[in-house]
Scaffold this motif. Structure first.
Motif, short mmCIF file in Angstrom:
data_model
loop_
_atom_site.label_atom_id
_atom_site.label_comp_id
_atom_site.label_asym_id
_atom_site.label_seq_id
_atom_site.Cartn_x
_atom_site.Cartn_y
_atom_site.Cartn_z
N MET A 1 -25.85 34.67 119.13
CA MET A 1 -24.56 33.97 119.05
C MET A 1 -24.69 32.75 118.15
SD MET A 1 -22.33 32.25 122.12
CE MET A 1 -20.86 31.32 121.74
N ALA A 2 -23.88 32.70 117.12
CA ALA A 2 -23.94 31.58 116.18
C ALA A 2 -23.35 30.33 116.82
CB ALA A 2 -23.19 31.92 114.91
N THR A 3 -23.97 29.20 116.56
CA THR A 3 -23.44 27.93 117.06
C THR A 3 -23.23 27.01 115.87
OG1 THR A 3 -25.64 26.97 117.39
CG2 THR A 3 -24.69 28.19 119.23
N HIS A 4 -22.32 26.06 116.05
CA HIS A 4 -22.06 25.05 115.03
C HIS A 4 -22.80 23.78 115.44
CE1 HIS A 4 -19.03 27.60 113.16
NE2 HIS A 4 -18.55 27.82 114.35
N ASP A 5 -23.69 23.32 114.57
CA ASP A 5 -24.53 22.18 114.89
C ASP A 5 -24.33 21.07 113.86
OD1 ASP A 5 -25.79 23.53 117.06
OD2 ASP A 5 -27.12 24.54 115.64
N VAL A 6 -24.71 19.87 114.25
CA VAL A 6 -24.72 18.73 113.35
C VAL A 6 -26.09 18.08 113.46
CG1 VAL A 6 -23.79 17.14 115.09
CG2 VAL A 6 -23.47 16.65 112.66
N ASN A 7 -26.57 17.55 112.34
CA ASN A 7 -27.92 16.98 112.31
C ASN A 7 -27.89 15.50 112.67
OD1 ASN A 7 -30.33 15.59 111.07
ND2 ASN A 7 -30.85 17.71 110.60
N ILE A 8 -28.66 15.14 113.70
CA ILE A 8 -28.84 13.74 114.08
C ILE A 8 -30.32 13.43 114.03
CG2 ILE A 8 -28.56 12.00 115.88
CD1 ILE A 8 -26.30 13.61 117.04
N ALA A 9 -30.75 12.72 113.00
CA ALA A 9 -32.14 12.30 112.86
C ALA A 9 -33.11 13.46 113.02
CB ALA A 9 -32.46 11.20 113.89
N GLY A 10 -32.72 14.62 112.54
CA GLY A 10 -33.58 15.80 112.61
C GLY A 10 -33.33 16.70 113.79
N PHE A 11 -32.50 16.27 114.74
CA PHE A 11 -32.12 17.11 115.87
C PHE A 11 -30.83 17.87 115.53
CE2 PHE A 11 -34.33 13.49 117.86
CZ PHE A 11 -35.26 14.15 118.64
N LYS A 12 -30.80 19.17 115.79
CA LYS A 12 -29.60 19.97 115.56
C LYS A 12 -28.79 20.00 116.85
CE LYS A 12 -32.00 23.50 114.14
NZ LYS A 12 -32.37 24.85 113.61
N VAL A 13 -27.70 19.25 116.88
CA VAL A 13 -26.92 19.05 118.10
C VAL A 13 -25.64 19.89 118.05
CG1 VAL A 13 -25.71 17.35 119.52
CG2 VAL A 13 -27.87 16.74 118.40
N PHE A 14 -25.35 20.54 119.16
CA PHE A 14 -24.19 21.41 119.27
C PHE A 14 -22.90 20.64 119.05
CE2 PHE A 14 -20.95 23.44 122.07
CZ PHE A 14 -20.85 24.66 121.43
N ASP A 15 -22.08 21.12 118.11
CA ASP A 15 -20.80 20.49 117.81
C ASP A 15 -19.68 21.33 118.43
OD1 ASP A 15 -18.66 19.10 116.80
OD2 ASP A 15 -18.89 19.80 114.73
N GLY A 16 -19.42 21.07 119.69
CA GLY A 16 -18.39 21.81 120.40
C GLY A 16 -18.05 21.14 121.70
N SER A 17 -17.02 21.63 122.35
CA SER A 17 -16.59 21.07 123.63
C SER A 17 -17.58 21.43 124.73
CB SER A 17 -15.21 21.60 123.99
OG SER A 17 -15.28 22.99 124.26
N ALA A 18 -17.49 20.72 125.85
CA ALA A 18 -18.33 21.04 127.00
C ALA A 18 -18.02 22.45 127.51
CB ALA A 18 -18.11 20.01 128.10
N ASP A 19 -16.75 22.84 127.50
CA ASP A 19 -16.38 24.18 127.95
C ASP A 19 -16.98 25.26 127.05
OD1 ASP A 19 -14.96 23.25 130.11
OD2 ASP A 19 -12.99 23.38 129.14
#
Length: 250
Positions: free
Chosen positions: A1-19
């Motif tokens: 399953m593809a996820t949309h991430d954003v880079n924070i200081a080298g961490f790939k963080v999920f860009d989506g709602s909690a739900d």
């Protein structure tokens, strides 16, 4: 399953709602889905490349804290929401029930001896899960725990050893035969057992739960959050500069 991430200081963080995070974790078609919480305790380790690599091997790295949300938005996230493990762990359990029409089997590993057992009783009393294995987080050798997980084969494993230890332990030891879903959960067992209290809802809603946590255990937590505030400001300016520089190079 593809996820949309954003880079924070080298961490790939999920860009989506909690739900959408909960939906993605529970409805993943992978044989093993891992979800690691990122909060100030983790972001303080941003210079540790080994830790970043471990985190980025997870299927989901999510914003468990207002500092991560702020940094994600500065980095360009459009949908990120704060997703405290103390909230979404419940959501994962009930989403699983809704999807499969049964309580998930669950294992709890971490905390001081006896804490996971207390947390298990709460989950059972609330009808949230069938707890099939518990153990504390102070084993030098993980073989005993892994054997227990392999024998019980839970649907969901919660690992509460504190970050970064819980991410390293999960990455090194857990494979698809140990559980279907693995979530790091920090101090969730303490909240379940009542040893630690959640902040009042108004404080949670405006992102000041960290102040409440410090007030309950200042000796243990003040350094984490003070350093976290410094790290957050530093990374915010770093991210703004890097995005501005990237735009000028286009």
């Amino acid at each position: 399953m593809a996820t949309h991430d954003v880079n924070i200081a080298g961490f790939k963080v999920f860009d989506g709602s909690a739900d959408s995070l909960v939906h993605g974790i529970v409805r993943s078609d992978k044989s093993l889905t891992t979800a690691f919480a990122l909060h100030v305790g983790g972001i303080n380790k941003w210079k540790n490349s080994e830790f970043r690599d471990v985190m980025n091997r997870a299927d989901f790295v999510y914003a468990d804290g207002i500092a991560i949300v702020l940094l994600a938005k500065i980095a360009g996230a459009r949908h990120v929401e704060r997703a405290p493990t103390t909230d979404i762990a419940w959501s994962v359990l009930f989403e699983f029930q809704h999807l499969y029409n049964r309580r998930p089997t669950v294992a709890l590993v971490g905390g001081v001896p006896g804490l996971a057992e207390e947390a298990a009783r709460v989950l059972d009393q609330r009808g949230a899960a069938e707890v099939v294995y518990v153990n504390h987080g102070y084993h030098v050798e993980p073989a005993t725990v892994i054997d227990g997980l392999d024998n019980s084969r839970p649907d969901i494993l919660f690992v509460g050893m504190g970050m970064p230890a819980e991410a390293h332990w999960t990455d090194a030891n857990i494979r698809a035969h140990s559980a279907r879903i693995v979530m790091t959960c920090g101090g969730w067992f303490g909240f379940l057992s009542g040893q630690e209290k959640r902040a009042p809802l108004p404080a949670q809603r405006i992102g000041l739960e960290w102040v409440w946590r410090i007030s309950q255990d200042p000796r243990r937590l003040w350094k984490r959050y003070v350093l976290g505030a410094v790290t957050t400001v530093r990374l915010a300016f770093r991210t703004i500069y890097e995005r501005s520089h990237a735009r000028r190079q286009r």
